[in-house]
Design a protein around this motif. Sequence first.
Motif, PDB file in Angstrom:
ATOM      1  N   TRP A 114      -0.448   6.272   4.807  1.00 48.22           N
ATOM      2  CA  TRP A 114      -1.396   5.873   3.766  1.00 48.22           C
ATOM      3  C   TRP A 114      -1.278   4.390   3.448  1.00 48.22           C
ATOM      4  O   TRP A 114      -2.279   3.713   3.199  1.00 48.22           O
ATOM      5  CB  TRP A 114      -1.186   6.704   2.506  1.00 48.22           C
ATOM      6  CG  TRP A 114      -1.610   8.131   2.593  1.00 48.22           C
ATOM      7  CD1 TRP A 114      -0.851   9.232   2.301  1.00 48.22           C
ATOM      8  CD2 TRP A 114      -2.896   8.635   2.975  1.00 48.22           C
ATOM      9  NE1 TRP A 114      -1.574  10.386   2.480  1.00 48.22           N
ATOM     10  CE2 TRP A 114      -2.841  10.043   2.906  1.00 48.22           C
ATOM     11  CE3 TRP A 114      -4.083   8.033   3.386  1.00 48.22           C
ATOM     12  CZ2 TRP A 114      -3.925  10.853   3.211  1.00 48.22           C
ATOM     13  CZ3 TRP A 114      -5.172   8.832   3.700  1.00 48.22           C
ATOM     14  CH2 TRP A 114      -5.088  10.224   3.604  1.00 48.22           C
ATOM     15  N   TRP A 115      -0.053   3.875   3.446  1.00 46.22           N
ATOM     16  CA  TRP A 115       0.120   2.445   3.180  1.00 46.22           C
ATOM     17  C   TRP A 115      -0.557   1.607   4.265  1.00 46.22           C
ATOM     18  O   TRP A 115      -1.203   0.597   3.970  1.00 46.22           O
ATOM     19  CB  TRP A 115       1.600   2.086   3.093  1.00 46.22           C
ATOM     20  CG  TRP A 115       1.807   0.620   2.923  1.00 46.22           C
ATOM     21  CD1 TRP A 115       1.628  -0.111   1.781  1.00 46.22           C
ATOM     22  CD2 TRP A 115       2.179  -0.329   3.942  1.00 46.22           C
ATOM     23  NE1 TRP A 115       1.884  -1.446   2.015  1.00 46.22           N
ATOM     24  CE2 TRP A 115       2.217  -1.605   3.328  1.00 46.22           C
ATOM     25  CE3 TRP A 115       2.498  -0.214   5.287  1.00 46.22           C
ATOM     26  CZ2 TRP A 115       2.560  -2.756   4.040  1.00 46.22           C
ATOM     27  CZ3 TRP A 115       2.836  -1.355   5.994  1.00 46.22           C
ATOM     28  CH2 TRP A 115       2.856  -2.607   5.368  1.00 46.22           C
ATOM     29  N   ALA A 116      -0.412   2.021   5.512  1.00 44.64           N
ATOM     30  CA  ALA A 116      -1.027   1.281   6.618  1.00 44.64           C
ATOM     31  C   ALA A 116      -2.546   1.283   6.492  1.00 44.64           C
ATOM     32  O   ALA A 116      -3.207   0.264   6.755  1.00 44.64           O
ATOM     33  CB  ALA A 116      -0.612   1.891   7.958  1.00 44.64           C
ATOM     34  N   SER A 137      -7.226   9.997  -6.697  1.00 43.34           N
ATOM     35  CA  SER A 137      -5.855   9.674  -6.289  1.00 43.34           C
ATOM     36  C   SER A 137      -4.931   9.590  -7.498  1.00 43.34           C
ATOM     37  O   SER A 137      -3.787  10.059  -7.451  1.00 43.34           O
ATOM     38  CB  SER A 137      -5.841   8.355  -5.515  1.00 43.34           C
ATOM     39  OG  SER A 137      -6.637   8.443  -4.342  1.00 43.34           O
ATOM     40  N   VAL A 138      -5.413   8.978  -8.581  1.00 41.22           N
ATOM     41  CA  VAL A 138      -4.622   8.926  -9.811  1.00 41.22           C
ATOM     42  C   VAL A 138      -4.309  10.344 -10.292  1.00 41.22           C
ATOM     43  O   VAL A 138      -3.164  10.671 -10.638  1.00 41.22           O
ATOM     44  CB  VAL A 138      -5.357   8.138 -10.910  1.00 41.22           C
ATOM     45  CG1 VAL A 138      -4.641   8.287 -12.255  1.00 41.22           C
ATOM     46  CG2 VAL A 138      -5.456   6.664 -10.540  1.00 41.22           C
ATOM     47  N   GLY A 139      -5.332  11.200 -10.314  1.00 42.65           N
ATOM     48  CA  GLY A 139      -5.120  12.579 -10.736  1.00 42.65           C
ATOM     49  C   GLY A 139      -4.140  13.316  -9.844  1.00 42.65           C
ATOM     50  O   GLY A 139      -3.323  14.114 -10.323  1.00 42.65           O
ATOM     51  N   LEU A 144      -1.926   7.262  -2.880  1.00 46.18           N
ATOM     52  CA  LEU A 144      -1.635   8.391  -1.990  1.00 46.18           C
ATOM     53  C   LEU A 144      -0.294   8.195  -1.297  1.00 46.18           C
ATOM     54  O   LEU A 144       0.440   9.163  -1.057  1.00 46.18           O
ATOM     55  CB  LEU A 144      -2.753   8.539  -0.962  1.00 46.18           C
ATOM     56  CG  LEU A 144      -4.103   8.991  -1.523  1.00 46.18           C
ATOM     57  CD1 LEU A 144      -5.168   8.979  -0.430  1.00 46.18           C
ATOM     58  CD2 LEU A 144      -3.995  10.373  -2.144  1.00 46.18           C
ATOM     59  N   SER A 145       0.040   6.939  -0.985  1.00 52.41           N
ATOM     60  CA  SER A 145       1.355   6.657  -0.419  1.00 52.41           C
ATOM     61  C   SER A 145       2.458   6.979  -1.430  1.00 52.41           C
ATOM     62  O   SER A 145       3.483   7.582  -1.084  1.00 52.41           O
ATOM     63  CB  SER A 145       1.437   5.183   0.003  1.00 52.41           C
ATOM     64  OG  SER A 145       2.711   4.878   0.540  1.00 52.41           O
ATOM     65  N   LEU A 146       2.242   6.595  -2.688  1.00 56.58           N
ATOM     66  CA  LEU A 146       3.217   6.902  -3.735  1.00 56.58           C
ATOM     67  C   LEU A 146       3.369   8.406  -3.909  1.00 56.58           C
ATOM     68  O   LEU A 146       4.484   8.913  -4.053  1.00 56.58           O
ATOM     69  CB  LEU A 146       2.774   6.245  -5.045  1.00 56.58           C
ATOM     70  CG  LEU A 146       3.639   6.529  -6.282  1.00 56.58           C
ATOM     71  CD1 LEU A 146       5.077   6.085  -6.054  1.00 56.58           C
ATOM     72  CD2 LEU A 146       3.054   5.847  -7.507  1.00 56.58           C
ATOM     73  N   ARG A 147       2.268   9.122  -3.898  1.00 53.12           N
ATOM     74  CA  ARG A 147       2.336  10.584  -4.014  1.00 53.12           C
ATOM     75  C   ARG A 147       3.157  11.178  -2.881  1.00 53.12           C
ATOM     76  O   ARG A 147       3.961  12.104  -3.082  1.00 53.12           O
ATOM     77  CB  ARG A 147       0.926  11.173  -4.000  1.00 53.12           C
ATOM     78  CG  ARG A 147       0.884  12.699  -4.095  1.00 53.12           C
ATOM     79  CD  ARG A 147      -0.555  13.189  -4.170  1.00 53.12           C
ATOM     80  NE  ARG A 147      -0.623  14.646  -4.276  1.00 53.12           N
ATOM     81  CZ  ARG A 147      -0.729  15.467  -3.238  1.00 53.12           C
ATOM     82  NH1 ARG A 147      -0.772  14.961  -1.998  1.00 53.12           N
ATOM     83  NH2 ARG A 147      -0.797  16.781  -3.412  1.00 53.12           N
TER      84      ARG A 147
END
Length: 388
Positions: free
Chosen positions: A172-174, A108-110, A156-159
């Motif tokens: 993704w946040w949920a 996810s970071v990548g 993933l939500s940030l992406r």
Amino acid sequence: MGESKSLQQTKTGMPSQHLPAWIIWTVAGLALAARLALFPYVSEDSTIYLLPWMQEFRDHGVSALGAEFSNYNFPYLFLMFLGSLLPIEPLYAIKIVSLAGDCLLALSVGAVVAQLRPARLLPEVATVIALFLPTVLLNASMWGQCDSIYTSFLLLSLRSLLRNDGRAAWLWWAVGLSFKLQAVFFFPALVLIALRNRFSLALPAMAAGVWALLSSPPILFGRSLDSTFSVYLHQTQEDRLVAGAANVYTWFPTASAAEGKVPALVVCGAVLLLTAYSYWQGPDTSETRVLFAITVLAVCPLLLPQMHDRYFFAAEVTSLLLLDRKKLFIVPWLLAATGLFVYYLYFSSNRYLWPLLLASIVQIFAVGTLLRALLRQGNATSKRLSIV
């Protein structure tokens, strides 16, 4: 809504660069070996909570999902149930689940770094760094905890926010919230970015539905409706104003939650409002959204009451996105250092106050650096608009 020009620019520019595959696989092997070496360690949390929970699944199978032996929500308990089916030691089964979370976290970071490019930080390098971040390494393989799972979904939500995909961001946040209550730290950033970009107002309702859907299966196994949906409520009953976190309230060791909870919430709310105002006044670029999200993730555990040792985890991991920012690259190092220090205090059963106070000073400086950078962006934009 289409992507703004500033967001589109992050997808073009630098020619593609990649690390050789043999380096990636070698480092991945080292990361796995380091984790396996820590697997035999039995933490206090494992003894008191995790191992008895695993034993419930070993004794009662899937029907244990309807029992009230744990204060964790269903998605993690379901993964623990799957782990209980493995023919290995209970402690190792617990940590296998968390190890899978570490893998998801690194990827996810990548993925977020790849979305932010062009940048000096390669996605593969960011992935590797995430695997070896001290608190990531110790959280799962030594402590036995699963903070990497919910943090993966926040990333993933940030992406998705960087891609202007509001539906995926809320989804993704949920999912992250269904794993850990600490996902609420990301909520202010998600709401402000969604409002500024006029995402559908129906999306929060969709997110609530997803959380309810993921949380409700224990009802099918006989658990009461009230017990199923009050899991997080029981997690907020801590008597202490701070429970091991290196935040501002370590300076008030005798204060109880009853005495300091309301003032702490007021202070945190005020700082979050200032943070939101700075984001709203500044440019709405990918870099600003990332800075805003990291700042919110760090402000919440720094100023909210009843915070535990591990609650800076999401801020520590997400701050890796700042490693290629000249004026902010020190922040990930500071957060990683204080996180490692707090973990050391936990593992060594060291309850001396002064070391934690020193760690809180560093933590305050790191979060102050984030706030200062965000405020400067907002003020600079306001001045340009006033001149025009």
